[in-house]
Design a protein around this motif. Structure first.
Motif, short mmCIF file in Angstrom:
data_model
loop_
_atom_site.label_atom_id
_atom_site.label_comp_id
_atom_site.label_asym_id
_atom_site.label_seq_id
_atom_site.Cartn_x
_atom_site.Cartn_y
_atom_site.Cartn_z
N ARG A 1 0.84 -1.19 -0.07
CA ARG A 1 -0.14 0.00 0.00
C ARG A 1 1.02 1.22 -0.13
O ARG A 1 1.88 1.41 0.89
N LEU A 2 0.78 2.14 -0.96
CA LEU A 2 1.64 3.35 -1.20
C LEU A 2 0.44 4.47 -1.08
O LEU A 2 -0.50 4.43 -1.66
N SER A 3 1.10 5.58 -0.53
CA SER A 3 0.54 6.76 -0.62
C SER A 3 1.34 7.95 -0.36
O SER A 3 2.55 8.04 0.32
N GLY A 4 1.10 9.06 -0.91
CA GLY A 4 1.80 10.21 -0.94
C GLY A 4 2.68 10.55 -2.00
O GLY A 4 2.27 10.44 -3.17
N THR A 5 3.82 11.15 -1.75
CA THR A 5 4.71 11.63 -2.92
C THR A 5 4.86 10.60 -4.09
O THR A 5 5.62 9.41 -3.66
N ASN A 6 4.70 10.90 -5.20
CA ASN A 6 4.91 10.00 -6.54
C ASN A 6 4.34 8.89 -6.19
O ASN A 6 4.96 7.79 -6.82
N VAL A 7 3.04 8.89 -5.66
CA VAL A 7 2.22 7.60 -5.88
C VAL A 7 1.99 6.94 -6.99
O VAL A 7 2.13 5.73 -6.96
N GLU A 8 1.54 7.58 -7.88
CA GLU A 8 1.21 7.13 -9.23
C GLU A 8 2.21 6.67 -9.96
O GLU A 8 2.17 5.27 -10.60
N GLU A 9 3.28 7.38 -9.82
CA GLU A 9 4.66 6.54 -10.38
C GLU A 9 5.16 5.09 -9.72
O GLU A 9 5.28 4.29 -10.22
N GLY A 10 4.74 5.27 -8.39
CA GLY A 10 5.07 3.98 -7.79
C GLY A 10 4.31 2.82 -7.96
O GLY A 10 4.77 1.77 -8.29
N LYS A 11 3.00 3.09 -8.12
CA LYS A 11 1.91 2.06 -8.68
C LYS A 11 2.32 1.37 -10.09
O LYS A 11 2.08 0.48 -10.36
N LYS A 12 2.74 2.56 -11.06
CA LYS A 12 3.18 2.08 -12.45
C LYS A 12 4.48 0.88 -12.29
O LYS A 12 4.24 0.13 -12.99
N ILE A 13 5.14 1.37 -11.42
CA ILE A 13 6.48 0.50 -11.28
C ILE A 13 6.02 -1.10 -10.71
O ILE A 13 6.50 -1.76 -11.47
N LEU A 14 5.10 -0.89 -9.88
CA LEU A 14 4.47 -2.45 -9.43
C LEU A 14 3.76 -2.89 -10.21
O LEU A 14 3.95 -4.17 -10.62
N ALA A 15 3.04 -2.18 -11.25
CA ALA A 15 2.23 -2.84 -12.39
C ALA A 15 2.99 -3.55 -13.52
O ALA A 15 2.87 -4.51 -13.84
N LYS A 16 4.10 -2.47 -13.70
CA LYS A 16 4.84 -3.17 -15.02
C LYS A 16 6.00 -4.25 -14.49
O LYS A 16 6.37 -4.87 -15.35
#
Length: 399
Positions: free
Chosen positions: A348-363
């Motif tokens: 579970r990620l929240s905060g700074t650069n959260v969208e970039e973090g989610k993309k890294i996990l998905a890819k």
């Protein structure tokens, strides 16, 4: 950081606290030799472990000859001493302390601790020495004497005299008590201790005041100021997981559950453990990776958590303020590719650069379970753990 009894006594003696003569031994033969060096007719052999309650567990033996000393120490070396403070796993005994026996007229409990409410050093004493403070509080609450030390002026002689009077001490030994307590206070403040405990502090038949036992605990964050204290650390007495974490700059406390936690911030880590409990799970650890959660730091945290064989799922909960979610995501991916993690991983990620973090996990293409809120993450961690355990049970049943 805790230290051994013999180390605490050496420190306190340097601050003017009276201690009986004693010597350290690493073998039964050396223990018997130490007794001959000390002289006398009776000695006490004490297992050196970081735990109280040694006497009840067989870790303290009174001996009257070389043969008894040899037999007592031989029965301690290499054994696990199990007390109410060690838990069932116990603590290994690798050294003993041989001390000359003294004639005891009375025993007293003495402790110095940090009182968080008053933000002062508190002195706690009781005329019922020899018992644990928990027992004294439960059985003899009226015997406990408390005094707060004002840091601007330090421990004053009149305060010690008041404590001695309340403990019913003979006026003939009051000055010895003054020297003892002021020495303990100076050791506490000058070395950044968080606890000094002498139990029992004894008055001998010849009116001396001696520390018959001693425990000291120090503030880990202040050890850089006291390298002579830091050198006293004994890793054999510590949880190996906590030792590895400390050496890597991670704040870790091992627990008995099965859901590993990787969190940034002590408050969020506590909230994460509470939420896991509410969801029906049991946290396996408290782990705060701090503010600088670089990919390498996150990978180290994963390796540490997975070193616990009880872990059956891992929950990563990051709120990025100083941190960055993309760094954390890179660390998670790096850890899963470099470290064998054969249990469910929930992030579970929240905060700074959260969208970039989610993309890294998905890819990444890795089997990472993602969640948007803490409660959702805890529920998914518990569900994943239960499903994984159920599938493992079915596989074992089929095989």
């Amino acid at each position: 950081m805790d230290i051994h009894e013999y180390q605490a006594k050496e420190i306190l003696a340097n601050f003017g606290v009276g201690v009986p003569p004693g010597a350290l031994a690493y073998s039964p033969e050396q223990a018997a030799y130490r007794a001959r060096e000390l002289g006398g007719e009776a000695w006490v052999v004490k297992a050196q472990v970081h735990a109280g309650g040694r006497g009840k567990a067989g870790g303290v033996k009174v001996c009257n000859s070389d043969q008894e000393i040899y037999a007592a120490s031989e029965g301690m070396f290499g054994q696990k001493l199990v007390t109410h403070q060690t838990g069932p796993e116990g603590k290994g005994v690798y050294r003993v302390y041989v001390e000359a026996s003294v004639g005891i007229a009375r025993e007293i409990y003495l402790g110095l601790v940090l009182d968080r409410s008053s933000q002062r050093v508190m002195i706690v004493a009781s005329a019922e020495g020899g018992m644990e403070i928990e027992e004294i509080s439960a059985n003899e609450p009226d015997s406990i004497v408390r005094a707060i030390v004002e840091p601007a002026v330090g421990l004053q002689e009149f305060q010690v005299r008041e404590i001695a009077f309340q403990l019913g001490m003979d006026p003939a030994v009051t000055q010895h008590m003054v020297r003892t307590l002021q020495g303990c206070y100076r050791a506490f403040t000058e070395l950044d201790a968080t606890m000094v405990e002498i139990n029992p502090l004894v008055v001998t038949v010849d009116n001396r005041v001696l520390a018959l036992d001693a425990k000291m605990t120090f503030d880990d964050n202040a050890l850089f100021r006291h390298p002579q204290v830091a050198e006293l650390r004994d890793k054999s007495q510590e949880d190996p997981r906590e030792s590895r974490a400390g050496d890597r700059g991670l704040n870790y406390v091992g627990l008995e559950g099965n859901i590993g936690c990787i969190v940034n911030g002590a408050g969020l880590a506590m909230a994460t453990m509470d939420t896991i409990k509410l969801a029906g799970g049991e946290p396996a650890n408290f782990l705060d990776i701090g503010g600088g959660a670089t990919p390498d730091r996150v990978a180290k945290a994963f390796r540490l958590v997975m070193s616990d064989s009880n872990v059956q799922a891992v929950l990563v909960n990051i709120f990025a303020g100083i941190n960055r979610c993309d760094w954390v995501a890179e660390g998670v991916v790096q850890a899963l590719r470099e470290t064998r993690v054969d249990v469910p991983v929930i992030v579970r990620l929240s905060g700074t650069n959260v969208e970039e973090g989610k993309k890294i996990l998905a890819k990444s293409g890795l089997p990472i379970i993602r969640a948007n809120t803490l409660s959702e993450a805890a529920e998914r961690a518990v569900d994943a753990w239960r499903n994984d355990v159920a599938q493992g049970t079915q596989v074992r049943a089929v095989s």
